[in-house]
Design a protein around this motif. Structure first.
Motif, PDB file in Angstrom:
ATOM      1  N   GLY A  49       0.819  -1.199   0.000  1.00 19.38           N
ATOM      2  CA  GLY A  49       0.000   0.000   0.000  1.00 19.38           C
ATOM      3  C   GLY A  49       0.854   1.250   0.000  1.00 19.38           C
ATOM      4  O   GLY A  49       2.082   1.195   0.029  1.00 19.38           O
ATOM      5  N   VAL A 106      -4.953   2.377  -3.892  1.00 20.37           N
ATOM      6  CA  VAL A 106      -4.530   1.759  -2.630  1.00 20.37           C
ATOM      7  C   VAL A 106      -3.885   0.404  -2.896  1.00 20.37           C
ATOM      8  O   VAL A 106      -2.912   0.030  -2.246  1.00 20.37           O
ATOM      9  N   LEU A 149      -3.642   1.857   7.148  1.00 23.48           N
ATOM     10  CA  LEU A 149      -2.687   2.578   6.300  1.00 23.48           C
ATOM     11  C   LEU A 149      -2.238   3.873   6.983  1.00 23.48           C
ATOM     12  O   LEU A 149      -2.925   4.393   7.851  1.00 23.48           O
TER      13      LEU A 149
END
Length: 173
Positions: free
Chosen positions: A5, A72, A98
Motif C-alpha cells: 500500500g 490503494v 494505512l
C-alpha cells in the motif's frame, strides 16, 4: 518504506493542500505521487465538474471509489484522495491500517486556496456555508481514518510536509 500500500495517504477537504503537500512528500521520500481525482478525470476523459453536472454525483462517487481501490492496491508512494472519498464506507475500510494523515485546514485558509469561483461542484452555491456543512459532516470520518491529524493553519506547504513526516515517523536516518 516497507509493506504494501501507499507510503502516505492524505485526506482532507477542498483547499487543505493535499496535492501540493503530497508532491512535496513524494519528493522528500524519493517516491511517486498520485492523486485519485486526477485518476478519475483520466478515466472519465473529462474534468470532475463536468462529471458532476453531466452524469451526477453518484456516478462520480462510483468512479472515485474505483480509483481509490486501484490506487490503494497498486501505488506504493504518496496518495491524495478527493475531499469526499472518505464518505464511502468501502473506501474507509480500504484505508484501515494505512498511514493516513488528515490535513485539517481552517475555513479562511481553504477559501484562499480554493477560491470562491473555482470549479468545485459541491461548493458552487454559497461556498463558505457549503464548506462548513461539508466539514461538519466529514470531520468525524477524516479523523476516523487518520493515523495522524496535521493542522495546516499558518503553515507553508513545506512546513506541513515536514509535520506529516514527523507525525508518521518517516524521517530518513
Amino acid at each position: 518504506m516497507t509493506g504494501t500500500g501507499p507510503a502516505v495517504v492524505l485526506v482532507g477537504p477542498p483547499g487543505a493542500g493535499k496535492s501540493t503537500v503530497g508532491a512535496l512528500l513524494a519528493e522528500r521520500l524519493g517516491t511517486t505521487y498520485r492523486d485519485t481525482d486526477a485518476d478519475v478525470e483520466r478515466t472519465a476523459g473529462k474534468a470532475i465538474p463536468e462529471i458532476f453536472f453531466e452524469e451526477g454525483e453518484p456516478h462520480f462517487r462510483a468512479l472515485e471509489r474505483q480509483a481509490v481501490r486501484a490506487a490503494v492496491g497498486e501505488h506504493p508512494g504518496v496518495l491524495s484522495l478527493g475531499g469526499g472519498a472518505i464518505m464511502d464506507e468501502e473506501t474507509r475500510g480500504l484505508l484501515a491500517g494505512l498511514p493516513v494523515v488528515f490535513l485539517d485546514v481552517a475555513l479562511a485558509d481553504a477559501v484562499k486556496r480554493v477560491g470562491l469561483d473555482a470549479p468545485r461542484p459541491l461548493l458552487a452555491v454559497n461556498p463558505r456555508q457549503q464548506w462548513r456543512a461539508l466539514m461538519e459532516e466529514r470531520r468525524p470520518l477524516y479523523t476516523e481514518v487518520a493515523r495522524a491529524v496535521v493542522a495546516t493553519e499558518g503553515r507553508t506547504p513545506e512546513d506541513v510536509a515536514e509535520a506529516v513526516l514527523d507525525a508518521l515517523e518517516l524521517r530518513k536516518a
